[in-house]
Design a protein around this motif. Sequence first.
Motif, short mmCIF file in Angstrom:
data_model
loop_
_atom_site.label_atom_id
_atom_site.label_comp_id
_atom_site.label_asym_id
_atom_site.label_seq_id
_atom_site.Cartn_x
_atom_site.Cartn_y
_atom_site.Cartn_z
N PRO A 171 0.82 -1.21 0.00
CA PRO A 171 0.00 0.00 0.00
C PRO A 171 0.86 1.26 0.00
CG PRO A 171 -0.05 -1.06 2.15
CD PRO A 171 0.70 -1.97 1.22
N VAL A 172 0.23 2.34 -0.39
CA VAL A 172 0.90 3.64 -0.44
C VAL A 172 1.10 4.13 0.98
CG1 VAL A 172 0.72 6.00 -1.30
CG2 VAL A 172 -0.19 4.10 -2.64
N SER A 173 2.33 4.59 1.27
CA SER A 173 2.62 5.03 2.63
C SER A 173 2.07 6.42 2.92
CB SER A 173 4.13 4.99 2.89
OG SER A 173 4.78 5.82 1.95
N GLY A 174 2.06 7.30 1.96
CA GLY A 174 1.56 8.66 2.16
C GLY A 174 0.29 8.88 1.37
N ARG A 175 -0.23 10.08 1.45
CA ARG A 175 -1.48 10.37 0.76
C ARG A 175 -1.33 11.45 -0.30
NH1 ARG A 175 -4.76 6.31 0.97
NH2 ARG A 175 -5.14 5.60 3.07
N SER A 176 -0.13 11.86 -0.62
CA SER A 176 0.02 12.90 -1.63
C SER A 176 -0.01 12.28 -3.03
CB SER A 176 1.34 13.66 -1.42
OG SER A 176 2.42 12.84 -1.80
N THR A 177 -0.20 13.11 -4.00
CA THR A 177 -0.24 12.65 -5.39
C THR A 177 1.10 12.05 -5.79
OG1 THR A 177 -1.80 14.41 -5.87
CG2 THR A 177 -0.74 13.36 -7.75
N GLY A 178 2.17 12.66 -5.35
CA GLY A 178 3.51 12.15 -5.66
C GLY A 178 3.72 10.75 -5.10
N ASP A 179 3.18 10.50 -3.88
CA ASP A 179 3.30 9.17 -3.29
C ASP A 179 2.53 8.14 -4.11
OD1 ASP A 179 4.87 10.14 -1.25
OD2 ASP A 179 3.16 10.47 0.12
N ALA A 180 1.39 8.53 -4.62
CA ALA A 180 0.60 7.60 -5.45
C ALA A 180 1.35 7.25 -6.73
CB ALA A 180 -0.76 8.21 -5.77
N TRP A 181 1.97 8.25 -7.36
CA TRP A 181 2.75 7.98 -8.58
C TRP A 181 3.96 7.12 -8.28
CZ3 TRP A 181 0.78 8.24 -13.10
CH2 TRP A 181 -0.20 9.19 -13.39
N ASP A 182 4.61 7.37 -7.16
CA ASP A 182 5.75 6.53 -6.76
C ASP A 182 5.30 5.10 -6.52
OD1 ASP A 182 7.46 8.66 -6.96
OD2 ASP A 182 7.36 9.17 -4.81
N ALA A 183 4.13 4.90 -5.95
CA ALA A 183 3.61 3.56 -5.73
C ALA A 183 3.35 2.85 -7.06
CB ALA A 183 2.34 3.60 -4.90
N ASP A 227 4.97 3.42 -9.80
CA ASP A 227 6.30 3.08 -10.32
C ASP A 227 6.84 1.82 -9.69
OD1 ASP A 227 6.31 5.21 -12.05
OD2 ASP A 227 7.49 6.52 -10.72
N ARG A 228 6.54 1.60 -8.40
CA ARG A 228 7.00 0.39 -7.72
C ARG A 228 6.17 -0.83 -8.10
NH1 ARG A 228 6.42 3.57 -3.08
NH2 ARG A 228 4.71 2.21 -2.45
N GLY A 229 5.01 -0.60 -8.72
CA GLY A 229 4.14 -1.72 -9.07
C GLY A 229 3.03 -1.95 -8.07
N ALA A 230 2.88 -1.06 -7.12
CA ALA A 230 1.85 -1.20 -6.11
C ALA A 230 0.56 -0.53 -6.58
CB ALA A 230 2.30 -0.56 -4.80
N ASP A 231 -0.53 -0.99 -6.06
CA ASP A 231 -1.83 -0.39 -6.37
C ASP A 231 -2.10 0.69 -5.33
OD1 ASP A 231 -4.38 0.25 -7.10
OD2 ASP A 231 -5.24 -1.72 -6.74
N PRO A 232 -2.12 1.95 -5.73
CA PRO A 232 -2.30 3.02 -4.74
C PRO A 232 -3.70 3.06 -4.13
CG PRO A 232 -2.18 3.95 -6.94
CD PRO A 232 -1.90 2.47 -7.05
N THR A 233 -4.64 2.30 -4.69
CA THR A 233 -5.99 2.31 -4.14
C THR A 233 -6.17 1.26 -3.06
OG1 THR A 233 -6.76 0.76 -5.85
CG2 THR A 233 -6.96 3.13 -6.30
N ASP A 234 -5.18 0.34 -2.89
CA ASP A 234 -5.26 -0.64 -1.80
C ASP A 234 -4.97 0.05 -0.48
OD1 ASP A 234 -5.84 -2.73 -3.47
OD2 ASP A 234 -3.78 -3.49 -3.54
N ASP A 235 -5.77 -0.24 0.50
CA ASP A 235 -5.53 0.33 1.84
C ASP A 235 -5.29 -0.75 2.83
OD1 ASP A 235 -5.69 3.02 1.19
OD2 ASP A 235 -7.87 3.01 1.30
#
Length: 188
Positions: free
Chosen positions: A166-178, A180-188
Amino acid sequence: MSAREEAGPGQPRTGRRELVYAVLLGVAGAGLSMWAVTRAWVVELEPRPAPLPPVRAARTGAQLLPWLPALALVTLAGWGAVLATRGRVRRLLGGVLTGLAAVVAAGGGYGLLAGFSGAVSRQWPLLCLLGGGCAAVAGVLTAARGDRWSVMGARYERSAGAATGPVSGRSTGDAWDALDRGADPTDD
């Protein structure tokens, strides 16, 4: 000694040049075949009662051989896949494209030799035959030498050791970084 040094100073450039030539020849051949199939191959005149003139019915290569435009389109799309593959897969794809292009060329040859009724236009089947032949030559080149050609850069591929989660932060940049890592930013 690295593989680049063993190949010599001109080798990497030659591989890239061969790739460009093969893809351009394949795309041009498949595109020419696709275009030639849409032209009128046969014109039939159907008589009508006097004083009416005969009805002129033009039939395209696609109407005479319905499978031909589909194969030409698949061949055309396959050249995009050549750019995205590498190694044995690229060589195998070159073999498949050779077969498809040969069938497209055979369709053009059939259009030249078939005894259609009406006025037959020979230039469009001939162009279809020529285009299929060019794409087949490019396919043979790809099947023979495609594993030696350059490939897309690593930036287009997902890294094997990418951490998912899951995405560690809630900013837009964190979602894009996730992403890039292959993670789904919508998973909580």
